[in-house]
Write a protein that holds these residues in place. Sequence first.
Motif, PDB file in Angstrom:
ATOM      1  N   HIS A  47       0.963  -0.987   0.023  1.00  0.00           N
ATOM      2  CA  HIS A  47       0.022  -0.032   0.118  1.00  0.00           C
ATOM      3  C   HIS A  47       0.917   1.135  -0.054  1.00  0.00           C
ATOM      4  O   HIS A  47       0.534   2.404  -0.611  1.00  0.00           O
ATOM      5  N   TYR A  48       2.019   1.134   0.599  1.00  0.00           N
ATOM      6  CA  TYR A  48       3.079   2.180   0.813  1.00  0.00           C
ATOM      7  C   TYR A  48       4.125   2.360   0.136  1.00  0.00           C
ATOM      8  O   TYR A  48       4.532   3.250  -0.462  1.00  0.00           O
ATOM      9  N   PHE A  49       4.639   1.215  -0.435  1.00  0.00           N
ATOM     10  CA  PHE A  49       5.767   1.114  -1.227  1.00  0.00           C
ATOM     11  C   PHE A  49       5.472   0.040  -2.339  1.00  0.00           C
ATOM     12  O   PHE A  49       5.125  -1.292  -2.362  1.00  0.00           O
ATOM     13  N   ARG A  50       6.311   0.328  -3.668  1.00  0.00           N
ATOM     14  CA  ARG A  50       5.849  -0.374  -4.774  1.00  0.00           C
ATOM     15  C   ARG A  50       7.074  -1.534  -4.553  1.00  0.00           C
ATOM     16  O   ARG A  50       7.021  -2.596  -5.465  1.00  0.00           O
ATOM     17  N   GLY A  51       8.176  -1.574  -3.908  1.00  0.00           N
ATOM     18  CA  GLY A  51       9.041  -2.373  -3.673  1.00  0.00           C
ATOM     19  C   GLY A  51      10.196  -1.889  -2.850  1.00  0.00           C
ATOM     20  O   GLY A  51      10.113  -0.930  -2.108  1.00  0.00           O
ATOM     21  N   LYS A  52      11.075  -2.906  -2.534  1.00  0.00           N
ATOM     22  CA  LYS A  52      12.150  -2.392  -1.548  1.00  0.00           C
ATOM     23  C   LYS A  52      13.003  -1.285  -2.167  1.00  0.00           C
ATOM     24  O   LYS A  52      13.475  -0.287  -1.136  1.00  0.00           O
ATOM     25  N   ASP A  53      13.198  -1.084  -3.374  1.00  0.00           N
ATOM     26  CA  ASP A  53      14.036   0.269  -3.876  1.00  0.00           C
ATOM     27  C   ASP A  53      13.318   1.400  -3.420  1.00  0.00           C
ATOM     28  O   ASP A  53      14.100   2.502  -3.134  1.00  0.00           O
ATOM     29  N   ALA A  54      12.000   1.495  -3.316  1.00  0.00           N
ATOM     30  CA  ALA A  54      11.224   2.662  -2.820  1.00  0.00           C
ATOM     31  C   ALA A  54      11.734   2.911  -1.434  1.00  0.00           C
ATOM     32  O   ALA A  54      11.524   4.097  -1.169  1.00  0.00           O
ATOM     33  N   LEU A  55      12.111   1.993  -0.877  1.00  0.00           N
ATOM     34  CA  LEU A  55      12.495   2.605   0.559  1.00  0.00           C
ATOM     35  C   LEU A  55      13.795   3.286   0.731  1.00  0.00           C
ATOM     36  O   LEU A  55      14.168   3.847   1.829  1.00  0.00           O
ATOM     37  N   LEU A  56      14.692   3.301  -0.228  1.00  0.00           N
ATOM     38  CA  LEU A  56      15.805   3.991  -0.280  1.00  0.00           C
ATOM     39  C   LEU A  56      15.538   5.563  -0.120  1.00  0.00           C
ATOM     40  O   LEU A  56      16.402   6.308   0.491  1.00  0.00           O
TER      41      LEU A  56
END
Length: 200
Positions: A47-56
Amino acid sequence: MPKKSARNTKGRIIAAAWKLFYEQGYDHTSIEDIIYESETSRGSFYHYFRGKDALLGTLSNVFDEQYAVLMETMNPDLSAMEKLMYLNHELFAMIEDRVSIDLLSRLLATQLLARGEKHLLDRSRLYFKLLRQTVVEGQKAEQLRQDMTANEIVKGYALWERALLYDWCLCEGDYSLVDYSDKMTPSFLKTYALSTEGHP
Protein backbone atom coordinates in the motif's frame (compact mmCIF):
# COMPACT_ATOMS: atom_id res chain seq x y z
CA MET A 1 -7.43 8.15 14.21
CA PRO A 2 -7.05 6.37 10.82
CA LYS A 3 -4.42 8.92 9.74
CA LYS A 4 -2.40 8.32 12.91
CA SER A 5 -2.68 4.57 12.43
CA ALA A 6 -1.52 4.92 8.82
CA ARG A 7 1.50 6.98 9.89
CA ASN A 8 2.35 4.40 12.52
CA THR A 9 2.13 1.54 10.01
CA LYS A 10 4.27 3.31 7.44
CA GLY A 11 6.71 4.41 10.13
CA ARG A 12 7.04 0.85 11.44
CA ILE A 13 7.82 -0.43 7.95
CA ILE A 14 10.45 2.27 7.38
CA ALA A 15 12.07 1.76 10.81
CA ALA A 16 12.15 -2.02 10.37
CA ALA A 17 13.59 -1.74 6.86
CA TRP A 18 16.48 0.51 7.85
CA LYS A 19 17.23 -1.58 10.93
CA LEU A 20 17.49 -4.68 8.73
CA PHE A 21 19.42 -2.87 6.00
CA TYR A 22 22.03 -1.96 8.60
CA GLU A 23 22.14 -5.38 10.28
CA GLN A 24 21.87 -7.64 7.23
CA GLY A 25 22.75 -5.39 4.32
CA TYR A 26 20.35 -4.11 1.67
CA ASP A 27 20.86 -7.02 -0.73
CA HIS A 28 20.30 -9.64 1.97
CA THR A 29 17.08 -8.09 3.27
CA SER A 30 13.87 -9.31 1.68
CA ILE A 31 10.43 -7.72 1.67
CA GLU A 32 9.27 -10.69 3.77
CA ASP A 33 11.96 -9.83 6.35
CA ILE A 34 10.71 -6.25 6.52
CA ILE A 35 7.08 -7.33 6.87
CA TYR A 36 7.99 -9.75 9.66
CA GLU A 37 10.20 -7.23 11.52
CA SER A 38 7.59 -4.45 11.26
CA GLU A 39 4.74 -6.76 12.29
CA THR A 40 2.63 -5.55 9.38
CA SER A 41 1.11 -7.31 6.37
CA ARG A 42 2.09 -7.76 2.74
CA GLY A 43 -0.92 -5.67 1.78
CA SER A 44 0.20 -2.85 4.09
CA PHE A 45 3.71 -2.93 2.64
CA TYR A 46 2.53 -2.64 -0.96
CA HIS A 47 0.00 0.00 0.00
CA TYR A 48 2.90 2.34 0.82
CA PHE A 49 5.79 1.02 -1.28
CA ARG A 50 6.09 -0.45 -4.75
CA GLY A 51 9.09 -2.51 -3.69
CA LYS A 52 12.26 -2.54 -1.64
CA ASP A 53 13.96 0.10 -3.81
CA ALA A 54 11.24 2.60 -2.90
CA LEU A 55 12.48 2.47 0.69
CA LEU A 56 15.82 4.01 -0.27
CA GLY A 57 14.13 7.39 -0.49
CA THR A 58 12.82 7.13 3.07
CA LEU A 59 16.12 7.73 4.86
CA SER A 60 15.06 11.34 5.33
CA ASN A 61 12.12 9.95 7.36
CA VAL A 62 14.61 8.14 9.60
CA PHE A 63 16.53 11.39 10.06
CA ASP A 64 13.33 13.24 10.97
CA GLU A 65 12.38 10.55 13.49
CA GLN A 66 15.72 11.25 15.15
CA TYR A 67 14.97 14.98 15.13
CA ALA A 68 11.60 14.31 16.80
CA VAL A 69 13.46 12.56 19.63
CA LEU A 70 16.05 15.33 19.86
CA MET A 71 13.33 17.98 20.17
CA GLU A 72 12.20 16.26 23.36
CA THR A 73 15.68 15.83 24.85
CA MET A 74 17.40 19.08 23.83
CA ASN A 75 18.00 21.57 26.63
CA PRO A 76 15.80 24.59 25.83
CA ASP A 77 18.26 26.89 27.62
CA LEU A 78 21.00 26.30 25.04
CA SER A 79 21.83 29.18 22.72
CA ALA A 80 20.85 28.89 19.06
CA MET A 81 24.45 28.06 18.10
CA GLU A 82 24.65 25.38 20.79
CA LYS A 83 21.33 23.90 19.63
CA LEU A 84 22.52 23.71 16.01
CA MET A 85 25.78 22.05 17.08
CA TYR A 86 23.87 19.63 19.32
CA LEU A 87 21.48 18.67 16.51
CA ASN A 88 24.36 18.20 14.09
CA HIS A 89 26.36 16.06 16.51
CA GLU A 90 23.44 13.82 17.48
CA LEU A 91 22.21 13.28 13.91
CA PHE A 92 25.68 12.45 12.60
CA ALA A 93 26.30 10.11 15.55
CA MET A 94 23.08 8.28 14.65
CA ILE A 95 24.15 8.08 11.00
CA GLU A 96 27.58 6.71 11.90
CA ASP A 97 26.05 4.14 14.25
CA ARG A 98 22.97 3.04 12.32
CA VAL A 99 23.26 3.82 8.60
CA SER A 100 25.74 2.05 6.36
CA ILE A 101 27.83 4.21 4.03
CA ASP A 102 26.69 2.09 1.09
CA LEU A 103 23.04 2.90 1.74
CA LEU A 104 23.72 6.57 2.47
CA SER A 105 25.65 6.75 -0.81
CA ARG A 106 22.72 5.18 -2.65
CA LEU A 107 20.32 7.70 -1.17
CA LEU A 108 22.53 10.66 -2.10
CA ALA A 109 22.95 9.25 -5.62
CA THR A 110 19.19 8.87 -6.08
CA GLN A 111 18.70 12.48 -4.98
CA LEU A 112 21.19 13.67 -7.58
CA LEU A 113 19.42 11.73 -10.33
CA ALA A 114 15.84 12.33 -9.22
CA ARG A 115 13.75 14.36 -11.65
CA GLY A 116 10.78 14.74 -9.34
CA GLU A 117 10.66 14.89 -5.56
CA LYS A 118 13.97 15.34 -3.76
CA HIS A 119 13.32 14.20 -0.20
CA LEU A 120 16.40 15.87 1.26
CA LEU A 121 15.21 19.28 0.02
CA ASP A 122 11.58 18.91 1.11
CA ARG A 123 10.89 22.05 3.17
CA SER A 124 7.91 20.39 4.86
CA ARG A 125 10.26 17.98 6.66
CA LEU A 126 10.59 18.25 10.43
CA TYR A 127 14.31 18.86 9.83
CA PHE A 128 13.70 22.21 8.13
CA LYS A 129 10.93 23.23 10.52
CA LEU A 130 13.14 22.64 13.55
CA LEU A 131 16.11 24.43 11.99
CA ARG A 132 13.97 27.43 11.08
CA GLN A 133 12.46 27.58 14.56
CA THR A 134 15.95 27.49 16.10
CA VAL A 135 17.27 30.20 13.78
CA VAL A 136 14.27 32.51 14.28
CA GLU A 137 14.61 32.18 18.05
CA GLY A 138 18.34 32.89 17.75
CA GLN A 139 17.71 36.03 15.74
CA LYS A 140 15.10 37.28 18.21
CA ALA A 141 17.54 36.68 21.06
CA GLU A 142 20.20 38.61 19.09
CA GLN A 143 22.46 35.56 18.93
CA LEU A 144 22.37 35.21 15.14
CA ARG A 145 22.97 37.85 12.49
CA GLN A 146 19.91 39.67 11.21
CA ASP A 147 21.19 40.94 7.88
CA MET A 148 20.21 37.52 6.48
CA THR A 149 16.76 35.95 6.55
CA ALA A 150 16.10 32.85 8.63
CA ASN A 151 15.56 30.92 5.40
CA GLU A 152 18.97 31.96 4.07
CA ILE A 153 20.70 30.77 7.25
CA VAL A 154 18.75 27.48 7.24
CA LYS A 155 19.68 26.91 3.60
CA GLY A 156 23.36 27.49 4.34
CA TYR A 157 23.31 25.17 7.35
CA ALA A 158 21.51 22.40 5.45
CA LEU A 159 23.96 22.79 2.55
CA TRP A 160 26.86 22.44 5.02
CA GLU A 161 25.46 19.22 6.44
CA ARG A 162 24.84 17.74 2.98
CA ALA A 163 28.39 18.66 1.94
CA LEU A 164 29.78 16.80 4.96
CA LEU A 165 27.67 13.73 4.18
CA TYR A 166 28.66 13.69 0.50
CA ASP A 167 32.35 14.02 1.35
CA TRP A 168 32.15 11.27 3.97
CA CYS A 169 30.60 8.96 1.39
CA LEU A 170 33.12 9.95 -1.29
CA CYS A 171 35.93 9.11 1.14
CA GLU A 172 34.18 5.82 1.97
CA GLY A 173 34.09 6.67 5.66
CA ASP A 174 37.84 6.71 6.15
CA TYR A 175 37.41 9.31 8.91
CA SER A 176 34.90 9.84 11.72
CA LEU A 177 32.00 11.93 10.47
CA VAL A 178 31.13 12.98 14.02
CA ASP A 179 34.67 13.95 15.03
CA TYR A 180 35.27 15.94 11.85
CA SER A 181 31.94 17.73 12.08
CA ASP A 182 32.42 18.50 15.79
CA LYS A 183 35.75 20.11 14.89
CA MET A 184 34.63 22.08 11.82
CA THR A 185 30.96 22.99 12.38
CA PRO A 186 31.60 25.57 15.16
CA SER A 187 33.87 27.53 12.80
CA PHE A 188 31.27 27.34 10.05
CA LEU A 189 28.48 28.53 12.35
CA LYS A 190 30.51 31.54 13.47
CA THR A 191 29.73 33.09 10.08
CA TYR A 192 26.10 33.35 11.27
CA ALA A 193 26.83 34.60 14.78
CA LEU A 194 26.07 38.14 15.87
CA SER A 195 29.21 39.60 17.37
CA THR A 196 29.23 41.34 20.74
CA GLU A 197 29.42 44.68 18.90
CA GLY A 198 26.12 43.91 17.22
CA HIS A 199 27.61 43.38 13.78
CA PRO A 200 28.10 40.07 11.91
